[in-house]
Design a protein around this motif. Sequence first.
Motif, short mmCIF file in Angstrom:
data_model
loop_
_atom_site.label_atom_id
_atom_site.label_comp_id
_atom_site.label_asym_id
_atom_site.label_seq_id
_atom_site.Cartn_x
_atom_site.Cartn_y
_atom_site.Cartn_z
N GLY A 219 0.82 -1.21 0.00
CA GLY A 219 0.00 0.00 0.00
C GLY A 219 0.85 1.26 0.00
O GLY A 219 0.59 2.21 -0.75
N ALA A 220 1.90 1.26 0.83
CA ALA A 220 2.77 2.43 0.90
C ALA A 220 3.46 2.66 -0.45
O ALA A 220 3.52 3.79 -0.95
CB ALA A 220 3.81 2.24 1.99
N PHE A 221 3.96 1.56 -1.06
CA PHE A 221 4.64 1.69 -2.36
C PHE A 221 3.70 2.21 -3.44
O PHE A 221 4.02 3.16 -4.15
CB PHE A 221 5.19 0.32 -2.80
CG PHE A 221 6.63 0.13 -2.43
CD1 PHE A 221 7.63 0.73 -3.18
CD2 PHE A 221 6.98 -0.64 -1.35
CE1 PHE A 221 8.96 0.56 -2.85
CE2 PHE A 221 8.30 -0.81 -1.00
CZ PHE A 221 9.29 -0.21 -1.75
N LEU A 222 2.52 1.57 -3.55
CA LEU A 222 1.58 1.99 -4.58
C LEU A 222 1.16 3.44 -4.35
O LEU A 222 1.09 4.23 -5.29
CB LEU A 222 0.34 1.08 -4.57
CG LEU A 222 0.57 -0.36 -5.01
CD1 LEU A 222 -0.75 -1.13 -4.97
CD2 LEU A 222 1.16 -0.42 -6.41
N GLY A 223 0.92 3.78 -3.08
CA GLY A 223 0.50 5.13 -2.75
C GLY A 223 1.52 6.16 -3.20
O GLY A 223 1.19 7.13 -3.90
N VAL A 224 2.78 5.95 -2.83
CA VAL A 224 3.83 6.89 -3.20
C VAL A 224 4.02 6.92 -4.72
O VAL A 224 4.22 7.98 -5.32
CB VAL A 224 5.15 6.52 -2.48
CG1 VAL A 224 6.29 7.38 -3.00
CG2 VAL A 224 4.99 6.69 -0.99
N TYR A 225 3.93 5.75 -5.33
CA TYR A 225 4.10 5.67 -6.79
C TYR A 225 3.01 6.47 -7.51
O TYR A 225 3.31 7.30 -8.37
CB TYR A 225 4.09 4.21 -7.23
CG TYR A 225 4.19 4.04 -8.73
CD1 TYR A 225 5.39 4.27 -9.38
CD2 TYR A 225 3.08 3.66 -9.47
CE1 TYR A 225 5.50 4.13 -10.75
CE2 TYR A 225 3.18 3.51 -10.85
CZ TYR A 225 4.38 3.75 -11.48
OH TYR A 225 4.48 3.61 -12.83
N PHE A 226 1.75 6.24 -7.16
CA PHE A 226 0.65 6.95 -7.82
C PHE A 226 0.70 8.45 -7.53
O PHE A 226 0.39 9.27 -8.38
CB PHE A 226 -0.71 6.39 -7.41
CG PHE A 226 -0.96 5.03 -7.96
CD1 PHE A 226 -0.73 4.75 -9.29
CD2 PHE A 226 -1.43 4.00 -7.14
CE1 PHE A 226 -0.95 3.48 -9.81
CE2 PHE A 226 -1.65 2.74 -7.64
CZ PHE A 226 -1.41 2.48 -8.97
N LEU A 227 1.10 8.77 -6.30
CA LEU A 227 1.22 10.18 -5.94
C LEU A 227 2.29 10.84 -6.81
O LEU A 227 2.11 11.97 -7.30
CB LEU A 227 1.56 10.32 -4.45
CG LEU A 227 1.78 11.72 -3.90
CD1 LEU A 227 0.57 12.60 -4.17
CD2 LEU A 227 2.05 11.68 -2.41
#
Lengths: 298, 319
Positions: free
Chosen positions: A55-63
């Motif tokens: 979740g943290a990875f996807l979140g930072v990536y999409f952001l």
Amino acid sequence: MSTFMTGLTFELFCMQLLTGVALGSIYALLALGLCLIFGMLNVVNFAHGAFFMVGAFLGVYFLGVTGNFWFSLLLTPILTGCLGLLTERFLVRPLYGRGLDYPLLLTFGLSYVLIEVMRITFGIEGLPSITPDGLGGSINVGIGYFPKYRLFLIGATALIILGIWFLIQKTRYGLIIKAGAADQEIVKVLGVDIAKVWLLVFGLGCAIAGLSGILASPTRSVNPEMGVPILAESFVVTVVGGMGSPVGAVVAGLLVGVVYSMTSLFFPDLAELSIFVLMAVVLLIRPQGLFGKAGAMG
Amino acid sequence: MNSLFQLIARNRVLASTIFLAIFPFIMPYEALAINILIFGLFAMGFNLLFGYMGLLSFGHAAFLGIGSYLTGIGIVHYGLPWGVAILTGVIGAAIGGLIMGFLAIRTRGIYFSMVTLALGQIVYYIFYKAESLTGGENGLRGVRVDPFNVLGIPVDFLNPMVKYYIILFFVVLAIWLISRILNSPLGAVMEAIRENEKRAAACGFDVAKTKLLVFVLSAGICGLAGSLRALHLSIVPIDSLHYLQSGQAVMMSILGGMGTFFGPFVGAAVMLYLEDVVTTFTKHWMAVVGLVFMFFVLFFPKGIWGTILSKLQINQDSK
């Protein structure tokens, strides 16, 4: 101890307390997800920390890609939730009825795989964490300046927890979930497709884990191993609160966060240890946890 | 074929001694053989608790680590002879097991796994923070064993073959002990508790005391594995204490066959060999090991050795 001797002010104390609440709200959210899955499916999701990390990875990536935090906040839990649905359907479901240990072992293996997949995709160093626009900097909360993002974190988690409470206590779905946890046979006889309920609950639990990952990402370093210590800490919260008690998960989450942050103020070296010691003390006094029922430790 | 397996099962200590004596010759290099020997012992010690009594501990890295660190600290900081240092490691791990077991056996099932995992992390942070003794993040370095004489024959630990057979001596000792425990009335009570705890209690066995005793024995054996590992690597990495290391013991037991005598050893051998082969192709061996493990949990829950035994329908009593 040094802080105590020199410059401990009332403001510093309150700030640290608030920091503890912010940290604790992440713990509460994680433990709530674990608790939801355990209460319904009798499965301890050992990949919960890995879902948090994803979740943290996807979140930072999409952001980073879209520049829009709110979009990322919406998309990430949907994706981790879908990953959870796939996990339940194809990996956990074949193991029902084979005892409690097998789903636990399977999700442990899955966490290995998820960590490596993230290493392969994003590299071993991880991603730089980003504080979303408009939530950077500090704000005066009356007794001093406090990071805006942490206030947002506390508010957002409170909203999510309220939402989950509303879902379980006030809706028809919640009724089915509660009934299914109490007696799945009766629920089945009443014509509810219990397999579908389990699928959705597992997905929801993983979505919550992913959501806590993106919410926590601006406050910690985002790397493939970040879910490893957090799993142990979520277990502490679950044990302290009492297994399968949602109220226990929330209260213990906040308690563990505050204990951690207060110990790091007075005895910085003992911060990591403090929460485990808290757990040992609770185990000695109440092996079933603060809100757990005796004999419900299955 | 069947009678051969039964012969092995009946003389399991002798069989494992003979097999392990020739083992380094069938492995690509000695360091891998030593590693398998040590982790095989670690998994066997863990399996005593998990496979034979049904308690899934996720904190056994603590005992591997305590054994390693106490042996290492004894040699590096206090100049203890290596034999005494091993003893320190084993006793220290057993005491650690007594404390952790006392807290953990108050809980059951999944709860037990979560509590042992969390308690194991306490040990991790204690050793991590005691930097002056343990080297903290960098681990403890310089655990050396000087050359010595046995009956006038010089023995040098730097020779990998010599090292293998010295470590084998201790491993065989532990295997003999495990076999004795399993053949004793205690072994029968352990299996009774695994099958039905309430019934075992109703039969008049002290369930709590048995659990604690087995926890301590298992911790001591894992501590021995840790001590030997410190001597083998001549360093103690902090990872030894991490719960992912506990997970390795779990994986090895499942892969080989939990609740079987040789299973954990087979699991350790397969997993470490696999890791060794995979790392020559890719650095992402964890993904491969994780997938193989998931495959076994889903389709071969009895593990490699356990599946062989059940295919041959070996007498349940002698496995």
